[in-house]
Design an enzyme around this catalytic site. Structure first.
Site, PDB file in Angstrom:
ATOM      1  N   ARG A  57      34.026  37.050  53.782  1.00 59.15           N
ATOM      2  CA  ARG A  57      34.645  36.231  54.806  1.00 59.15           C
ATOM      3  C   ARG A  57      35.353  37.152  55.791  1.00 59.15           C
ATOM      4  NH1 ARG A  57      31.706  32.860  53.533  1.00 59.15           N
ATOM      5  NH2 ARG A  57      32.117  30.814  52.667  1.00 59.15           N
ATOM      6  N   GLU A 112      34.771  32.960  63.726  1.00 59.49           N
ATOM      7  CA  GLU A 112      33.357  32.641  64.027  1.00 59.49           C
ATOM      8  C   GLU A 112      33.258  31.360  64.846  1.00 59.49           C
ATOM      9  OE1 GLU A 112      31.314  32.582  60.263  1.00 59.49           O
ATOM     10  OE2 GLU A 112      32.056  34.582  59.779  1.00 59.49           O
ATOM     11  N   SER A 127      38.202  44.414  41.235  1.00 53.80           N
ATOM     12  CA  SER A 127      38.432  42.962  41.168  1.00 53.80           C
ATOM     13  C   SER A 127      39.750  42.781  40.431  1.00 53.80           C
ATOM     14  CB  SER A 127      37.289  42.267  40.424  1.00 53.80           C
ATOM     15  OG  SER A 127      37.151  42.815  39.136  1.00 53.80           O
ATOM     16  N   HIS A 162      26.557  35.486  60.487  1.00 53.45           N
ATOM     17  CA  HIS A 162      26.786  34.752  59.229  1.00 53.45           C
ATOM     18  C   HIS A 162      25.476  34.147  58.685  1.00 53.45           C
ATOM     19  CE1 HIS A 162      29.995  32.406  56.761  1.00 53.45           C
ATOM     20  NE2 HIS A 162      28.907  32.641  56.040  1.00 53.45           N
TER      21      HIS A 162
HETATM   22  C1  8YV Z   1      27.202  29.091  54.261  1.00 53.91           C
HETATM   23  C2  8YV Z   1      28.364  30.774  53.015  1.00 53.91           C
HETATM   24  O1  8YV Z   1      27.013  28.179  53.286  1.00 53.91           O
HETATM   25  O2  8YV Z   1      27.764  29.891  50.917  1.00 53.91           O
HETATM   26  C3  8YV Z   1      28.659  30.341  51.619  1.00 53.91           C
HETATM   27  O3  8YV Z   1      29.820  30.471  51.219  1.00 53.91           O
HETATM   28  O4  8YV Z   1      29.169  31.361  53.647  1.00 53.91           O
HETATM   29  C4  8YV Z   1      27.059  30.454  53.653  1.00 53.91           C
HETATM   30  O5  8YV Z   1      26.009  30.518  52.769  1.00 53.91           O
HETATM   31  C5  8YV Z   1      26.244  28.829  55.326  1.00 53.91           C
HETATM   32  O6  8YV Z   1      26.606  29.583  56.416  1.00 53.91           O
HETATM   33  C6  8YV Z   1      26.188  27.369  55.716  1.00 53.91           C
HETATM   34  O7  8YV Z   1      27.435  26.886  56.034  1.00 53.91           O
END
Ligand code: 8YV
Length: 319
Positions: free
Chosen positions: A238, A267, A180, A285
Site C-alpha cells: 500500500r 491513488e 515481520s 496498482h
Molecule cells: C485490488 C488489492 O483488489 O487485493 C488487494 O488488496 O490491492 C488489489 O488486488 C484491486 O486493485 C481491485 O480493487
C-alpha cells in the site's frame, strides 16, 4: 420485469464498477444497484439505505463507518481484493456484519509483479526501452545496471504473498531475509527483527505488508538511508506504508538507487516528481490485474455471498 417492491432476491448495493463478468454474475443472482451510478450517493442512501442487506466493494473502494451507518439493515460485505485497510472491520463487527474478501487467489500474480518491478528497476528495462525508442542508442552507450542473480532480497511482510516472492527468489539464487512482527513458524528463511538491519543488509527491499494505521510510513527516511545509495525499493503493498515525500527526496538525491512502485499514497494521483525520474518504474496498482486472477477474485466475491445467503457464513471471512 419485477417491480422494485416485489423483488424477492437479496438486495445488494455495489460501491462502484467491477469486472463486467462479475457484475453479470451478481445481477443473475441478486437485485443489485450501483451506488456510483447515483447522482447524489448520500441522498440516495438517505432515501434507500434501508433496502440493502449486502454491500459489494473492493480493496480500493472499501467501506468506512459513515457509509456503514447509512446502511442500517446491512448483513454482509463482499470485497473484491485481499487488502482490508479501507474496510472498517471494527464497525462491521460491532454491528454483526460479516465481511468476506478474496485471499489466496492473487498471491502468484502479485509475487510475479513484485519480481517484474524488481527486475525492471535493477536491470533498468523500462529506462533501456525509453533509451532505444528515443533513438539515443547510436549516440551514446546506455550504461550499466545491477545484477539480480545472487542479490540480497529483504522482504517487509511475510504473509502468503511475501512467502511466494521468497520462493520466486530461489530461482535467482538470491539470499532472502524477512521482517515481520513475529517470526513465521517453519519458514525456510531467516527472520530479521530489526527493519533497519534488514534494510542495511538488503540490495533490494520488497514491501508486501498490510496497509492501515499500524504500518503507516513504516518505510521512512531512516529506513531508506539504511537501504542506501546502492539499494532498491519495491512496493506492492500500500502507498501508505512508505513515506512518499521521503522516498522522492531519497530518489532525487541519489540516497537510494531506484524504486519500483505499484501503489501510491493518493491513488490515482502520482506525484509529478516521481514521474520525472528515470530510475523509477511506476505501474497503476495492477499487481493482481491478470485475467485469470481477477476472474478467480470475482468467483470468491460470489462464493462469499452464496455462502452467506445459503449457510449464514461468508466463505473467506476477513479477520
Ligand atoms: C485490488 C488489492 O483488489 O487485493 C488487494 O488488496 O490491492 C488489489 O488486488 C484491486 O486493485 C481491485 O480493487
Amino acid at each position: 420485469m419485477t417491480a422494485p417492491g416485489q423483488e424477492s432476491r437479496p438486495r445488494l448495493l455495489q460501491a462502484g464498477p467491477l469486472l463486467p463478468a462479475l457484475e453479470q454474475a451478481l445481477a443473475e443472482r441478486y437485485a443489485v444497484q450501483r451506488l456510483s451510478d447515483q447522482a447524489d450517493p448520500s441522498a440516495f442512501l438517505a432515501a434507500h439505505g434501508t433496502d440493502f442487506v449486502g454491500y459489494v466493494t473492493s480493496a480500493v473502494m472499501g467501506l468506512d463507518a459513515a457509509r456503514l451507518a447509512q446502511l442500517p439493515r446491512l448483513q454482509v460485505v463482499s470485497s473484491f481484493g485481499v487488502g482490508l485497510d479501507r474496510i472498517d472491520l471494527a464497525a462491521a463487527a460491532a454491528r454483526g456484519v460479516q465481511v468476506g474478501h478474496t485471499p489466496g487467489v492473487l498471491d502468484d500474480c502479485v509475487a510475479d509483479h513484485a519480481f517484474a518491478l524488481l527486475l525492471d528497476t535493477m536491470r533498468r528495462l523500462s529506462a533501456a526501452d525509453r533509451f532505444v525508442r528515443r533513438g539515443d542508442w547510436p549516440a551514446r552507450p546506455f550504461g550499466l545496471s545491477r545484477r539480480v542473480s545472487g542479490a540480497r532480497l529483504g522482504l517487509v511482510g511475510f504473509g502468503r504473498i511475501g512467502q511466494t516472492i521468497a520462493r520466486r527468489a530461489s530461482g535467482f539464487d538470491m539470499a532472502v531475509r524477512y521482517h515481520s512482527r513475529r517470526p513465521v513458524e517453519g519458514a525456510a528463511w531467516p527472520h530479521e527483527p530489526s527493519l533497519h538491519a534488514l534494510a542495511a543488509w538488503a540490495d533490494v527491499l520488497v514491501v508486501i505488508t498490510a496497509g492501515g494505521a499500524a504500518t503507516r510510513h513504516l518505510i521512512d527516511r531512516a529506513v531508506l538511508d539504511a537501504l542506501g545509495p546502492e539499494g532498491f525499493l519495491v512496493n506492492v503493498a500500500r502507498g501508505s506504508v512508505v513515506d512518499e515525500a521521503a522516498l522522492v527526496e531519497a530518489l532525487q538525491a541519489g540516497r537510494i538507487a531506484g524504486a519500483g512502485l505499484d501503489v501510491f499514497a493518493d491513488e490515482p494521483r502520482v506525484p509529478e516528481t516521481l514521474r520525472g525520474l528515470d530510475n523509477v518504474v511506476l505501474t497503476p496498482h495492477v499487481a493482481s490485474a491478470t485475467r485469470e486472477t481477477r476472474q478467480a477474485m470475482g468467483q470468491r466475491v460470489i462464493d462469499n455471498l452464496e455462502g452467506f445467503f445459503r449457510d449464514g457464513r461468508v466463505r473467506f471471512a476477513a479477520t
